[in-house]
Design an enzyme around this catalytic site. Structure first.
Site, PDB file in Angstrom:
ATOM      1  N   ASP A 165       0.838  -1.208   0.000  1.00 42.95           N
ATOM      2  CA  ASP A 165       0.000   0.000   0.000  1.00 42.95           C
ATOM      3  C   ASP A 165       0.874   1.260   0.000  1.00 42.95           C
ATOM      4  O   ASP A 165       0.574   2.227  -0.712  1.00 42.95           O
ATOM      5  CB  ASP A 165      -0.935  -0.011   1.218  1.00 42.95           C
ATOM      6  CG  ASP A 165      -1.822  -1.244   1.227  1.00 42.95           C
ATOM      7  OD1 ASP A 165      -2.288  -1.637   0.154  1.00 42.95           O
ATOM      8  OD2 ASP A 165      -2.029  -1.821   2.308  1.00 42.95           O
ATOM      9  N   HIS A 191      -5.516  -3.607   5.393  1.00 42.24           N
ATOM     10  CA  HIS A 191      -5.109  -3.899   4.011  1.00 42.24           C
ATOM     11  C   HIS A 191      -6.287  -4.479   3.241  1.00 42.24           C
ATOM     12  O   HIS A 191      -6.313  -5.649   2.883  1.00 42.24           O
ATOM     13  CB  HIS A 191      -3.922  -4.874   3.989  1.00 42.24           C
ATOM     14  CG  HIS A 191      -3.533  -5.270   2.595  1.00 42.24           C
ATOM     15  ND1 HIS A 191      -2.984  -4.370   1.696  1.00 42.24           N
ATOM     16  CD2 HIS A 191      -3.651  -6.441   1.925  1.00 42.24           C
ATOM     17  CE1 HIS A 191      -2.780  -4.979   0.551  1.00 42.24           C
ATOM     18  NE2 HIS A 191      -3.179  -6.231   0.656  1.00 42.24           N
TER      19      HIS A 191
HETATM   20  P1  NAD Z   1      -0.298 -18.622  -5.334  1.00 38.92           P
HETATM   21  O1  NAD Z   1      -1.492 -19.493  -5.432  1.00 38.92           O
HETATM   22  O2  NAD Z   1       0.467 -18.333  -6.578  1.00 38.92           O
HETATM   23  O3  NAD Z   1       0.733 -19.253  -4.285  1.00 38.92           O
HETATM   24  C1  NAD Z   1       0.344 -19.705  -3.027  1.00 38.92           C
HETATM   25  C2  NAD Z   1       1.213 -20.883  -2.643  1.00 38.92           C
HETATM   26  O4  NAD Z   1       0.801 -21.322  -1.353  1.00 38.92           O
HETATM   27  C3  NAD Z   1       1.077 -22.083  -3.600  1.00 38.92           C
HETATM   28  O5  NAD Z   1       2.349 -22.500  -4.051  1.00 38.92           O
HETATM   29  C4  NAD Z   1       0.417 -23.142  -2.739  1.00 38.92           C
HETATM   30  O6  NAD Z   1       0.819 -24.474  -3.072  1.00 38.92           O
HETATM   31  C5  NAD Z   1       0.900 -22.728  -1.360  1.00 38.92           C
HETATM   32  N1  NAD Z   1       0.102 -23.299  -0.268  1.00 38.92           N
HETATM   33  C6  NAD Z   1      -1.223 -23.525  -0.205  1.00 38.92           C
HETATM   34  N2  NAD Z   1      -1.528 -24.105   0.960  1.00 38.92           N
HETATM   35  C7  NAD Z   1      -0.381 -24.212   1.659  1.00 38.92           C
HETATM   36  C8  NAD Z   1      -0.049 -24.743   2.932  1.00 38.92           C
HETATM   37  N3  NAD Z   1      -0.972 -25.278   3.750  1.00 38.92           N
HETATM   38  N4  NAD Z   1       1.240 -24.714   3.320  1.00 38.92           N
HETATM   39  C9  NAD Z   1       2.189 -24.193   2.505  1.00 38.92           C
HETATM   40  N5  NAD Z   1       1.936 -23.691   1.278  1.00 38.92           N
HETATM   41  C10 NAD Z   1       0.666 -23.710   0.872  1.00 38.92           C
HETATM   42  O7  NAD Z   1      -0.750 -17.269  -4.620  1.00 38.92           O
HETATM   43  P2  NAD Z   1       0.079 -15.893  -4.526  1.00 38.92           P
HETATM   44  O8  NAD Z   1      -0.255 -15.043  -5.680  1.00 38.92           O
HETATM   45  O9  NAD Z   1       1.487 -16.197  -4.217  1.00 38.92           O
HETATM   46  O10 NAD Z   1      -0.637 -15.227  -3.245  1.00 38.92           O
HETATM   47  C11 NAD Z   1      -0.499 -15.799  -1.971  1.00 38.92           C
HETATM   48  C12 NAD Z   1      -1.318 -15.041  -0.929  1.00 38.92           C
HETATM   49  O11 NAD Z   1      -0.793 -13.714  -0.770  1.00 38.92           O
HETATM   50  C13 NAD Z   1      -2.783 -14.840  -1.315  1.00 38.92           C
HETATM   51  O12 NAD Z   1      -3.598 -15.040  -0.193  1.00 38.92           O
HETATM   52  C14 NAD Z   1      -2.856 -13.391  -1.767  1.00 38.92           C
HETATM   53  O13 NAD Z   1      -4.133 -12.835  -1.635  1.00 38.92           O
HETATM   54  C15 NAD Z   1      -1.872 -12.766  -0.809  1.00 38.92           C
HETATM   55  N6  NAD Z   1      -1.352 -11.446  -1.209  1.00 38.92           N
HETATM   56  C16 NAD Z   1      -1.145 -10.533  -0.224  1.00 38.92           C
HETATM   57  C17 NAD Z   1      -0.656  -9.288  -0.520  1.00 38.92           C
HETATM   58  C18 NAD Z   1      -0.423  -8.283   0.572  1.00 38.92           C
HETATM   59  O14 NAD Z   1      -0.273  -7.086   0.268  1.00 38.92           O
HETATM   60  N7  NAD Z   1      -0.318  -8.672   1.817  1.00 38.92           N
HETATM   61  C19 NAD Z   1      -0.357  -8.956  -1.849  1.00 38.92           C
HETATM   62  C20 NAD Z   1      -0.565  -9.907  -2.831  1.00 38.92           C
HETATM   63  C21 NAD Z   1      -1.078 -11.164  -2.498  1.00 38.92           C
HETATM   64  C1  LMR Z   2      -2.993  -6.525  -3.288  1.00 41.60           C
HETATM   65  O1  LMR Z   2      -3.254  -5.503  -2.643  1.00 41.60           O
HETATM   66  O2  LMR Z   2      -2.550  -6.466  -4.449  1.00 41.60           O
HETATM   67  C2  LMR Z   2      -3.154  -7.870  -2.622  1.00 41.60           C
HETATM   68  O3  LMR Z   2      -3.767  -7.751  -1.382  1.00 41.60           O
HETATM   69  C3  LMR Z   2      -3.805  -8.890  -3.496  1.00 41.60           C
HETATM   70  C4  LMR Z   2      -5.272  -8.632  -3.721  1.00 41.60           C
HETATM   71  O4  LMR Z   2      -6.064  -9.546  -3.491  1.00 41.60           O
HETATM   72  O5  LMR Z   2      -5.627  -7.540  -4.149  1.00 41.60           O
END
Ligand code: NAD
Ligand code: LMR
Length: 356
Positions: A165, A191
């Site tokens: 953010d 967030h």
């Molecule tokens: P993705 O699906 O590409 O990757 C997630 C990974 O987690 C996969 O490899 C999956 O196998 C693994 N996984 C699932 N269950 C698991 C478990 N029990 N133990 C270990 N690994 C496990 O998803 P992504 O794009 O990498 O996003 C991951 C998370 O981050 C999502 O929840 C997304 O919303 C979040 N996210 C947060 C922010 C933020 O600003 N905080 C930003 C972007 C994404």
């Molecule tokens: C973001 O802000 O890009 C992440 O939290 C992923 C989402 O779900 O928007």
């Protein structure tokens, strides 16, 4: 803290770091940044996907000191992945698809987070934990509650990563004010959508008047809903991964520099537990008092909130509550709106673990 080819790098200060969800869209580029960090001596990659072995093999050819290992439930599991870790970064879980809210992810991701939190409490109870998995407003409380149950909770060392953010706010404001210094904009609250509160006036001061009301509104709105922009552009193939990995490494570097005593006065915004008084986290009481005053809600029970924090060797040293003392009227209004939604978000995480 990126490695170069010099042979006399001093690596006496280094840590063991685990990435849980290392095979995913965020996990892979984030692990790359960690492999490039000369203060990481061991990088432990964990995922339920067997693909994590290939990610580890790939990274292990990079000419930096970090020793890479990989783990799945069938290959050492969480005990091997987490043993002796100083830091745990958690991007495990499902991402949004178009039309979904972050809250829609709770059902699946809360269970994943609870399981991983139990592992951390058991195998590296003093580690610093960076939670990326969404919805951050609810998953951080899941971690906190599991840690409390296990007697390992330390509010100075559990962070919801909201850096994206701030990164977005900085990027978008520079599109209209290119001469501004970088890295100054604080984003507080939570967030998710309108719980995200960028504090543009604190940086812009009088210069804020050079922006029209519509320009300011557009920047605030774009920061709040920047995640949706990426999800639309990726057309159902996930949410932000590269910008998130960048943001997570930026936050990690701040926390790590403080932990190792490499630099002082490190400040970053993060989503924290605010239940405990000043003895646990300096500045928390003042934060709660100011938010209650701003919202006109003297009974508001603010258990979690994203704030700029000062980091030291033991995690958060102080919450920078002063940033709330001179908000403009738009920002006050945004804090009020945030505080209408945020308590139900964090209560969801708390109730999930308490079994309500
Ligand atoms: P993705 O699906 O590409 O990757 C997630 C990974 O987690 C996969 O490899 C999956 O196998 C693994 N996984 C699932 N269950 C698991 C478990 N029990 N133990 C270990 N690994 C496990 O998803 P992504 O794009 O990498 O996003 C991951 C998370 O981050 C999502 O929840 C997304 O919303 C979040 N996210 C947060 C922010 C933020 O600003 N905080 C930003 C972007 C994404
Ligand atoms: C973001 O802000 O890009 C992440 O939290 C992923 C989402 O779900 O928007």
């Amino acid at each position: 803290m990126t490695a170069n080819n010099s042979t006399d790098q001093k690596l006496d200060k280094a840590v063991r770091v685990a990435v849980l969800g290392a095979a995913g869209g965020i996990g892979q580029p984030l692990s790359l940044t960690l492999k490039m960090n000369i203060h990481v001596k061991e990088l432990s990659l964990y995922d339920v996907s067997p693909h994590v072995s290939g990610v580890a093999a790939d990274l292990s050819h990079i000419d930096t000191p970090a020793k890479v290992s990989w783990h799945t439930p069938d290959n050492g599991g969480l005990p091997a992945a987490l043993d002796g870790c100083d830091f745990v970064l958690v991007p495990a879980g499902v991402p949004r698809k178009p039309g979904m809210s972050r809250d829609d992810l709770f059902k699946i991701n809360a269970g994943i987070c609870a399981e991983l939190a139990s592992g951390i409490a058991q195998y590296c109870p003093t580690a610093t934990v960076l939670v990326i998995s969404n919805p951050v407003n609810s998953t951080v409380p899941v971690f906190a509650e599991v840690f409390k149950k296990n007697g390992t909770f330390n509010p100075r060392k559990l962070f919801g990563v909201t850096t994206l953010d701030s990164v977005r706010a900085d990027t978008f404001i520079h599109e209209v004010m290119p001469d501004l210094n970088w890295g100054l904009i604080k984003v507080i609250g939570g967030h998710s959508g309108d719980t995200i509160v960028p504090l543009l006036s604190t940086v812009l001061g009088q210069d804020i008047k050079s922006l029209s009301h519509m320009q300011l509104h557009a920047i605030n709105h774009r920061v709040q809903y920047g995640g949706d922009e990426i999800i639309q552009a990726k057309k159902g193939l996930g949410s932000s991964t590269l910008s998130m990995a960048y943001a997570a490494q930026k936050f990690f570097t701040t926390v790590l520099s403080s932990y190792l005593g490499l630099t002082d006065k490190n400040i970053a915004c993060t989503f924290i537990n605010t239940e405990f008084d000043n003895e646990a986290l300096d500045g928390v009481n003042e934060l709660k008092q100011i938010v209650r005053k701003l919202t006109g809600r003297p009974d508001l029970d603010l258990k979690y909130f994203a704030m700029p924090c000062v980091f030291g060797p033991n995690g958060i040293e102080r919450v920078q509550y002063e940033c709330l003392e001179h908000l403009d009227s738009t920002e006050v209004e945004m804090v009020k709106v945030c505080c209408e939604t945020l308590p139900s978000n964090y209560s969801k995480g708390i109730d999930f673990v308490r079994g309500k």
